[in-house]
Each structure stands twice: as C-alpha cells, then as structure tokens.
Design a protein around this motif. Sequence first.
Motif, PDB file in Angstrom:
ATOM      1  N   UNK A 172      40.928 -92.197  23.321  1.00 41.70           N
ATOM      2  CA  UNK A 172      40.399 -92.616  24.452  1.00 41.70           C
ATOM      3  C   UNK A 172      41.205 -93.046  25.591  1.00 41.70           C
ATOM      4  N   UNK A 173      42.195 -94.014  25.020  1.00 40.14           N
ATOM      5  CA  UNK A 173      43.249 -94.443  25.875  1.00 40.14           C
ATOM      6  C   UNK A 173      44.500 -93.502  26.154  1.00 40.14           C
ATOM      7  N   UNK A 179      32.704 -88.799  28.318  1.00 43.78           N
ATOM      8  CA  UNK A 179      31.358 -88.959  27.941  1.00 43.78           C
ATOM      9  C   UNK A 179      31.324 -90.216  26.982  1.00 43.78           C
ATOM     10  N   UNK A 180      31.895 -91.292  27.220  1.00 41.34           N
ATOM     11  CA  UNK A 180      31.913 -92.444  26.111  1.00 41.34           C
ATOM     12  C   UNK A 180      30.863 -93.028  26.002  1.00 41.34           C
ATOM     13  N   UNK A 216      33.160-100.294  20.013  1.00 40.67           N
ATOM     14  CA  UNK A 216      33.245 -99.341  18.997  1.00 40.67           C
ATOM     15  C   UNK A 216      32.865 -97.834  19.699  1.00 40.67           C
ATOM     16  N   UNK A 217      33.590 -97.003  20.128  1.00 35.13           N
ATOM     17  CA  UNK A 217      33.286 -96.207  21.061  1.00 35.13           C
ATOM     18  C   UNK A 217      33.313 -94.590  20.449  1.00 35.13           C
ATOM     19  N   UNK A 218      32.371 -93.673  20.918  1.00 36.67           N
ATOM     20  CA  UNK A 218      32.311 -92.306  20.348  1.00 36.67           C
ATOM     21  C   UNK A 218      32.323 -91.594  21.787  1.00 36.67           C
ATOM     22  N   UNK A 252      48.396 -99.394  14.181  1.00 38.97           N
ATOM     23  CA  UNK A 252      48.807 -98.252  14.909  1.00 38.97           C
ATOM     24  C   UNK A 252      47.689 -97.544  15.297  1.00 38.97           C
ATOM     25  N   UNK A 253      46.203 -97.856  14.835  1.00 33.26           N
ATOM     26  CA  UNK A 253      45.081 -97.451  15.235  1.00 33.26           C
ATOM     27  C   UNK A 253      44.551 -96.324  14.353  1.00 33.26           C
TER      28      UNK A 253
END
Length: 272
Positions: free
Chosen positions: A98-99, A35-36, A44-46, A193-194
């Motif tokens: 997410x990925x 549910x992005x 800019x995801x949550x 690295x994230x």
Amino acid sequence: MSTPSAEVLGELLDRARQAASEAAELLMHPPADLRVESKSTPTDAVTIMDKRSEALLVSLLLDGRESDGILGEEGSDRPGTSGFRWVIDPIDGTVNYLYGLPGWSVSVGLEYEGRPVVGVVAVPTYGVTYFGTSGLGSFRERGGQAEQISPSEVSELAMALTATGFGYASERRAFQAEVLQTMLPEIRDIRRAGSAAVDICWVADGSVDAFYEKGLNPWDFAAAAVIAAEAGVTLAGLDGREPNPDLTIAANPTLFAKFHDRLKSLGADRAV
Ligand code: IPD
Ligand code: CA
C-alpha cells in the motif's frame, strides 16, 4: 501416512512457482486506485490487488486439479478430496504494498494430508524467489540462478539479529511491545520488514538469525514452513507445538532452544 513421490512433488512445485510468478508480475503493475478497504481493524488493509492476486492464484493452482482444497487470506476456503490443500497469501505484507515499500511477497504453500510439502515465496521487489520441497531441499533463486540455502550458525541470543512483526489490534500490539521491551536489550537488534513469509525465508538463508511473532495465520507461514524445514531451521510454537497463532519461532536448532525458553518465560504466547 503415504508420501507423494518426488516426481509428483516436483510437478506441484513447478505449478506453485509458475502461479506465484504470474501473481507477482500482476502485482508489480498496480492501478492508480488501489480501492483500499479495512478488515479486522482500520489498519488491517485489503486492496483490489490482494483480491485479484488471490483470484489468479486460485485459477492457476486448481486448473486441472479441481479435487485439491484451497485456503486463502482473502476468503478462498474449499475442502478437497485429493489430500492436497493449497494455502496461499496473495500479498503478504499488504501495508508495504500500500505504501509502495519493497519486501511484500506472494506466498504459495501446499499441504498433503495436513503436512506442508511444497512452498514458494516470491519477493519481486527484491528479484528473489524462495522455494522448497519436502525431502528435496530449499533454494533461493535470483537472476535465473537457484542456490541451496542454509541458516546462520549464530547460537547466542545476544548476537541474534531477529525479525519480528506486530498484529493489527491495538491490545495485541501493546502486549507485543511489552515482550519486545524485554527482548530488545538481550538480542543484537530487530528487523520489522513487513512480511512474515519473507522473515522466515530470511532465517532460512541466514539473512537474519531468528524470527518470532504472535498472531500469524496459516497463510503467513504455510509456504515458508517447507523452505525453513528443508534449510534446517526449526520452526515451531512453544512446547513442541506446530507453528500457531499464539506464537511462532524460527531459528537454527541451538538458537531456537534459547528463544523458546526466553519467550516461554515471558509468557509470550498468552492469549491477547
Ligand atoms: C502480515 C505480515 C506482517 C505480520 C502480520 C501479518 P498481511 O500479513 O506478514 O509481517 O507482522 O502479522 O498479518 O496482513 O500483510 O498479509
Ligand atoms: Ca495478505
């Protein structure tokens, strides 16, 4: 300014470690539909798991400590009266999450009267948790064994493996790319690295030599700040400022001075 006793800090560290570990466990079992939604920009995801992790952390950290304040990336923002404030990032590295990439973290920091005193950064995909307590050192725990950590002794820019990250707004990324274009030929290499919290812990345990980034929020570095300071890392902005959204740099003190001066000469803290 009073300082909480080592006993009190030890109890709060245990609470932070327990909460981070439960949130990490929750996050290791994502539902099929994350549910992005997007926040400041489309990239800019949550996810539902950022929100669930924050709700779990808030309930565990404040259980029986209702007078503590709390600030969280996904909206928790409550002042307290105890002098303590938890500063949490329920997933630092949401894009990795997410990925399905490793390296995202759960970051739980605690301030006392505005000063960072406890920090826990759990990185379950690497089986590692970093933790630190003001005056009591910082540690990396793997397979149930905790060992004290310290940064590398690299002192030349040219030899510095440097972690960095980029913001979510296109104009800011363009500026960050400009700075990087100058820096890259002058350093050993970069790692993106994230998770800024993990990047800073990597400076603290010598996995990389330095870190810099523009645009960090308090929850990105609140926990890692204690871990870095206790390991002997200098973590600061330009001109003696605290780590801040304009620019945050971390390295051993000798290397920090060189990064500081070079990034200052490039105007890397410019408002963009
Ligand atoms: C991000 C990560 C990333 C950094 C960004 C942060 P988020 O946090 O820490 O490494 O480059 O600046 O916003 O959004 O995944 O919690
Ligand atoms: Ca986050």
